[in-house]
Design an enzyme around this catalytic site. Structure first.
Site, PDB file in Angstrom:
ATOM      1  CG  ASP A  78      -2.323  -0.544   0.739  1.00  0.00           C
ATOM      2  OD1 ASP A  78      -2.403  -1.368   0.150  1.00  0.00           O
ATOM      3  OD2 ASP A  78      -3.061  -1.203   1.543  1.00  0.00           O
ATOM      4  CG  ASP A 120      -1.565  -2.588   4.556  1.00  0.00           C
ATOM      5  OD1 ASP A 120      -0.644  -2.630   4.868  1.00  0.00           O
ATOM      6  OD2 ASP A 120      -2.352  -1.396   4.301  1.00  0.00           O
ATOM      7  CB  CYS A 191       4.854   0.231   7.850  1.00  0.00           C
ATOM      8  SG  CYS A 191       5.730   0.379   6.115  1.00  0.00           S
ATOM      9  CB  SER A 468      -3.054   5.330   5.345  1.00  0.00           C
ATOM     10  OG  SER A 468      -1.581   4.213   6.044  1.00  0.00           O
TER      11      SER A 468
END
Length: 556
Positions: A78, A120, A191, A468
């Protein structure tokens, strides 16, 4: 065994010949065949190392008497897909992942499965497949990325996105941004904040589909590879005991996952994914239930982007196990549900002590009495909208302002960076929903620009798209019905007064129902952005965000 259909009996001599061609021995063919679903690739930092995780899983399966057979699926990063055409494909990839896994498994007759996701849409896509297939299954992720360091502070990818706005506002030099981008993502893993990937990997523990540590052991630690081996061994126990996803993914398990989500202050994307997974399990999970769980569950953690801590800090403080144990102690989760650890949740959690009360607070001393995610309703969102309230500044919990209307994310981002958005404005980005986007693009670029320019405490943003997990501020997404289905958001015009009341769970525009209806009747919808290919089909099949953006033919 399910795999007998591809390897046993006279009629399967040709099939065994094909196994011979791949180098499988007769002894390996006689063992249970365990599919290892590996989303490794060289384009996602969370997946670049999954080949090594798969080696650990396969070693565990071999040690426990099975024969592992690895196959792959797709994945989208993403972060790399953000703020350009690539983001149209991110959420739709979830359905492709589930369908492709179902296809391979049904065609080849595996006895059990180990899933190796990390980012994701891959995690929920794999969970959807596990629920749909209902054969013994266990998950082990690739683990989170370590936070970076910049000017003696921990940083992550969200800081880089916000740095773009900071440079535009004159609060950071371009040279400093270059130094930050070098430091923020120091190595492999998902992340480092409580973004969507890490939210979903943690929730997989609460669902009972992964062993403790799945969501928090860093990608670079040896403990991650030990967990991979343990997962490979454990799936053989699940096979022997005939423990299926259908025994684990029960209604109480989804409520446990929601409670953990609220306690952690997870990504709003989880409110798209959990309903989609529960749908595959035959369980209805709607936004009213989400808000009920949020109302009774306190927020115990403030992880990036809502606060200074990262996933490595959560792990050091006791991890998901400690958070779940604290919730269990106060009757906020069900400890009797079965887990893929072969034990009920209460037994699996053990002591689960909080080791750092600054990172994981107690229920008696929470960051907030209510969960990190709130569902808003009103004449602007009759079917609901979602906000990560745990990452909203106190002064923005109630806000009203004049609408600034944009039909695309890029237009809004340019207006923000050009200084055309002023304190008190409400930025509205319509026609970015599941159907109209298509695919509900994440709006990290405009929200990060607002934060980087210091406007996140003065400007709200609402959209029928999504955000996000790295987003912070008064960013309200998933507005349903979406503009492409003539939801009220499509009726908004420049200057309309929008009222946001997060504690009161309200999202409204100062218009009468008659005025909204009149505008919508006169509205001419734009054509689909994609008429051909996968996104053309997706646009016509996808349901509302309020039902998880699943395919309409599957909605019951």
């Amino acid at each position: 065994m399910r795999s007998d259909r591809v390897k046993k009996g006279l009629e399967r001599a040709p099939h065994r010949s094909l196994f011979n061609a791949m180098g499988y021995t007769r002894e390996e063919m006689e063992r249970p065949l365990v599919g290892v679903v590996n989303s490794a690739n060289e384009i996602i930092p969370g997946h670049i190392h999954l080949g090594e995780i798969a080696k650990g899983v396969k070693a565990g399966i071999y040690m426990a008497g099975g024969t592992p057979q690895e196959f792959s699926t797709i994945g989208v990063c993403d972060g790399i897909a953000m703020n350009h055409e690539g983001m149209y494909f991110s959420l739709p990839s979830r359905e492709l992942i589930a369908d492709s896994i179902e296809t391979v498994v049904m065609a080849h007759g595996f006895d059990a499965l180990v899933f190796i996701p990390n980012c994701d849409k891959i995690i929920p896509g794999m969970l959807m497949a596990a629920a749909r297939l209902n054969i013994p299954s266990l998950f082990v992720s690739g683990g989170p990325m370590m936070a970076g360091r910049f000017k003696d502070k921990e940083v992550d990818l969200s800081n880089v996105f916000e740095g773009v706005g900071a440079v535009k506002a004159g609060n950071m030099t371009f040279e400093e941004l270059e130094q930050l981008e070098e430091a923020a993502c120091p190595g492999c893993g998902s992340c480092a904040g409580m973004f969507t990937a890490n939210s979903m990997n943690c929730l997989t523990e609460a669902l009972g589909m992964a062993l403790p540590g799945n969501g928090t052991i860093p990608a670079v630690e040896g403990a991650r590879y030990r967990l991979a081996k343990e997962t490979g061994m454990k799936v053989m126990e699940l096979l022997e005991r005939e423990i299926l996803p259908g025994d684990i993914l029960v209604e109480e398990a989804f409520q446990n996952a929601l409670a953990l989500d609220m306690a952690l202050g997870g990504s709003t994307n989880t409110i798209l994914h959990l309903p989609a997974i529960s749908h595959e399990a035959g369980i209805k999970l709607d936004l009213k239930l989400v808000d009920r769980v949020s109302s009774r569950t306190p927020q115990l953690c403030k992880l990036s982007p809502a606060g200074p801590h990262h996933i490595q800090d959560l792990r050091a403080a006791g991890g998901v196990t400690a958070v779940l144990r604290e919730l269990l102690k106060h009757g906020l989760i069900d400890g009797k549900v079965m887990t893929a650890g072969g034990k009920d949740m209460e037994e699996l959690l053990g002591k689960g002590e909080i080791l750092n009360p600054q990172v994981i607070r107690s229920v008696e001393d929470p960051y907030s009495e209510h969960g990190g995610i709130a569902v808003l309703m009103g004449n602007l969102a009759p079917e609901g909208a979602v906000v990560k309230q745990g990452a909203v500044a106190p002064e923005m919990m109630k806000h009203q302002g004049r609408a600034r209307i944009f039909k695309r994310e890029e237009e809004a981002s340019k207006a923000i960076l050009d200084g055309r958005i002023l304190a008190g404005d409400v930025v509205v980005i319509a026609f970015e929903g599941p159907k109209g986007g298509p695919g509900m693009r994440e709006m990290l670029s405009p929200t990060s620009a607002l934060a980087g320019m210091g406007l996140d405490r003065e400007v709200s943003l609402i959209t029928d798209g999504r955000f996000s997990g790295a987003t912070r501020g008064a960013s309200i997404g998933h507005v349903s019905p979406e503009a492409m289905e003539k939801g009220p958001i499509a009726a908004l015009e420049e200057g309309d007064l929008i009222k946001i009341d997060i504690p009161g769970r309200k999202l409204e525009v100062e218009l009468t129902g008659e005025e909204i209806d009149k505008r919508l009747k006169e509205l001419k919808l734009p054509p689909f952005k994609y008429e051909r290919g996968y996104l053309g089909r997706y646009s016509r099949l996808v349901s509302s965000a309020s039902t998880g953006a699943i395919f309409k033919r599957e909605v019951t």
